[in-house]
Design an enzyme around this catalytic site. Structure first.
Site, PDB file in Angstrom:
ATOM      1  N   ASP A  70       0.856  -1.215  -0.032  1.00 31.08           N
ATOM      2  CA  ASP A  70      -0.003  -0.029   0.173  1.00 31.08           C
ATOM      3  C   ASP A  70       0.882   1.235   0.119  1.00 31.08           C
ATOM      4  O   ASP A  70       1.985   1.118   0.224  1.00 31.08           O
ATOM      5  CB  ASP A  70      -0.830  -0.052   1.209  1.00 31.08           C
ATOM      6  CG  ASP A  70      -1.763   1.407   1.362  1.00 31.08           C
ATOM      7  OD1 ASP A  70      -2.372   1.578   0.311  1.00 31.08           O
ATOM      8  OD2 ASP A  70      -1.799   1.837   2.474  1.00 31.08           O
ATOM      9  N   SER A  71       0.391   2.357  -0.291  1.00 34.50           N
ATOM     10  CA  SER A  71       0.958   3.633  -0.128  1.00 34.50           C
ATOM     11  C   SER A  71       1.504   3.895   1.225  1.00 34.50           C
ATOM     12  O   SER A  71       2.566   4.712   1.557  1.00 34.50           O
ATOM     13  CB  SER A  71      -0.011   4.737  -0.538  1.00 34.50           C
ATOM     14  OG  SER A  71      -1.225   4.905   0.210  1.00 34.50           O
ATOM     15  N   CYS A 126      -4.090  -1.412  -2.010  1.00 32.50           N
ATOM     16  CA  CYS A 126      -4.098   0.056  -2.199  1.00 32.50           C
ATOM     17  C   CYS A 126      -5.320   0.104  -3.288  1.00 32.50           C
ATOM     18  O   CYS A 126      -5.241  -0.217  -4.443  1.00 32.50           O
ATOM     19  CB  CYS A 126      -2.886   0.790  -2.312  1.00 32.50           C
ATOM     20  SG  CYS A 126      -3.191   2.542  -2.888  1.00 32.50           S
ATOM     21  N   GLU A 175      -5.198   9.629   9.605  1.00 33.58           N
ATOM     22  CA  GLU A 175      -3.823   9.537  10.107  1.00 33.58           C
ATOM     23  C   GLU A 175      -3.504  10.384  11.321  1.00 33.58           C
ATOM     24  O   GLU A 175      -2.442   9.958  11.847  1.00 33.58           O
ATOM     25  CB  GLU A 175      -2.868   9.901   9.057  1.00 33.58           C
ATOM     26  CG  GLU A 175      -2.949   8.870   7.796  1.00 33.58           C
ATOM     27  CD  GLU A 175      -1.749   8.724   6.984  1.00 33.58           C
ATOM     28  OE1 GLU A 175      -0.921   9.458   6.840  1.00 33.58           O
ATOM     29  OE2 GLU A 175      -2.087   7.719   6.057  1.00 33.58           O
ATOM     30  N   CYS A 229     -11.319   3.087  -0.384  1.00 34.54           N
ATOM     31  CA  CYS A 229      -9.944   3.881   0.070  1.00 34.54           C
ATOM     32  C   CYS A 229      -9.565   3.023   1.330  1.00 34.54           C
ATOM     33  O   CYS A 229     -10.360   2.793   2.212  1.00 34.54           O
ATOM     34  CB  CYS A 229     -10.095   5.412   0.357  1.00 34.54           C
ATOM     35  SG  CYS A 229      -8.289   5.726   1.055  1.00 34.54           S
ATOM     36  N   HIS A 263      -8.032   3.686   4.157  1.00 29.81           N
ATOM     37  CA  HIS A 263      -8.527   4.432   5.401  1.00 29.81           C
ATOM     38  C   HIS A 263      -9.992   4.364   5.876  1.00 29.81           C
ATOM     39  O   HIS A 263     -10.002   4.657   6.918  1.00 29.81           O
ATOM     40  CB  HIS A 263      -7.807   5.802   5.358  1.00 29.81           C
ATOM     41  CG  HIS A 263      -6.356   5.911   5.225  1.00 29.81           C
ATOM     42  ND1 HIS A 263      -5.643   5.324   4.280  1.00 29.81           N
ATOM     43  CD2 HIS A 263      -5.404   6.552   5.999  1.00 29.81           C
ATOM     44  CE1 HIS A 263      -4.399   5.579   4.305  1.00 29.81           C
ATOM     45  NE2 HIS A 263      -4.282   6.363   5.441  1.00 29.81           N
TER      46      HIS A 263
HETATM   47  N1  DGL Z   1      -3.897   3.828   0.020  1.00 34.49           N
HETATM   48  C1  DGL Z   1      -4.582   4.732  -0.756  1.00 34.49           C
HETATM   49  C2  DGL Z   1      -6.201   4.099  -1.334  1.00 34.49           C
HETATM   50  O1  DGL Z   1      -6.381   3.094  -0.923  1.00 34.49           O
HETATM   51  C3  DGL Z   1      -5.016   5.888   0.262  1.00 34.49           C
HETATM   52  C4  DGL Z   1      -4.003   6.768   0.684  1.00 34.49           C
HETATM   53  C5  DGL Z   1      -3.269   7.354  -0.325  1.00 34.49           C
HETATM   54  O2  DGL Z   1      -3.678   8.453  -1.177  1.00 34.49           O
HETATM   55  O3  DGL Z   1      -1.926   7.161  -0.645  1.00 34.49           O
HETATM   56  O4  DGL Z   1      -6.352   4.760  -2.279  1.00 34.49           O
END
Ligand code: DGL
Length: 274
Positions: free
Chosen positions: A14-15, A77, A156, A188, A190
């Protein structure tokens, strides 16, 4: 079955920390599996970056995960699933699964009034990937999409129950309510952490779809189909390893608030080298 291969870990990336919501579902639903998690904390957010950039990042991460001898990859992600999964899965022999298709499938099966809302990053929403998958399943479904970029930094900051987060949610979700969706995809990584707040704002008649859970179920089927499910005989002490591209300590604190484990050692690597 090739036992050595079946005992290999699953690569999850993931990011940053958000993909831990997906890792958590894999841990819960596939307890015999080992995981190598990579969070690209140096280069997040992905949600506001271009397709080309996300593709470059994803390719580097796949190369890194290959050095960890993973047997399969979960693109945990939504933005990377939207922008890169198609390409990277063509470029590698490793079985791969993203979070978008499982989420879209579940939403299409859950709606009664055939009106589905999708919330996600700007990248995911503007790619219309959820809408396109849902419409492939049933072209009569109306899909209402909304980018909610402020949700990621609020999560976050751990402002999960904060009145400011509620106000932001009310504003973002107003349109979804007006459009009378009966199902809402938390598109997403989060957003599942805001599940109860989003549920309260939308009302109890709206079904919330968490693609993380569906992805774990999809992964289970994929591993069984490929004869890659870990038989669970390997009793390594701690079956999860965590890597990040920056700020390992900060990641650890967040990870420990999401996962029912102490993530212990988190290693920082230079992802640009891959
Ligand atoms: N992990 C990203 C997503 O699910 C969200 C956080 C980001 O923008 O990096 O799209």
């Amino acid at each position: 079955m090739n036992r050595e291969l079946a005992e290999a870990p699953i690569g999850v990336f993931d990011s940053g920390v958000g993909g831990l919501t997906v890792a958590r579902e894999i841990m819960r639903n596939l307890p015999a599996e080992h995981i190598v998690y990579f969070g690209d904390t140096a280069r997040l957010p992905y949600g506001s970056k271009s397709r080309e950039t996300i593709l470059t990042y994803s390719r580097q991460i796949i190369r890194f995960l290959q050095t960890q001898n993973v047997k399969a990859i979960v693109v945990a992600c939504n933005t990377a699933s939207a922008f890169a999964l198609d390409e990277i899965s063509k470029e590698s022999d490793l079985p791969m699964i993203g979070v978008v298709k499982p989420g879209a499938r579940t939403a299409a099966g859950a709606t009664f009034n055939r009106r589905i809302g999708v919330i996600g990053t700007e990248g995911t929403v503007n790619s219309h990937i959820y809408r396109d998958f849902i419409k492939q399943i049933d072209s009569g479904i109306t899909v209402v999409e909304k980018a909610c970029p402020l949700f990621v930094p609020l999560v976050e900051e751990h402002w999960i129950e904060d009145p400011i987060t509620r106000q932001v949610a009310e504003r973002y979700l107003e349109e979804m309510k007006q459009q009378e969706v009966d199902t809402l995809v938390l598109g997403c990584t989060h957003y599942p952490l805001l599940r109860s707040l989003i549920g309260e704002v939308m009302g109890s008649s709206v079904t919330l779809v968490n693609p993380a859970y569906e992805t774990a179920q999809g992964l289970k089927r994929l591993l069984q189909f490929r004869n890659l499910a870990n038989p669970g005989t390997d009793t390594k002490e701690f079956p999860y390893r965590f890597f990040v591209s920056d700020l390992a300590e900060k990641f650890k604190v967040f990870a420990n608030s999401i996962l029912p484990y102490d993530v212990g050692m988190t290693q920082k690597i230079d992802i640009e080298e891959y």
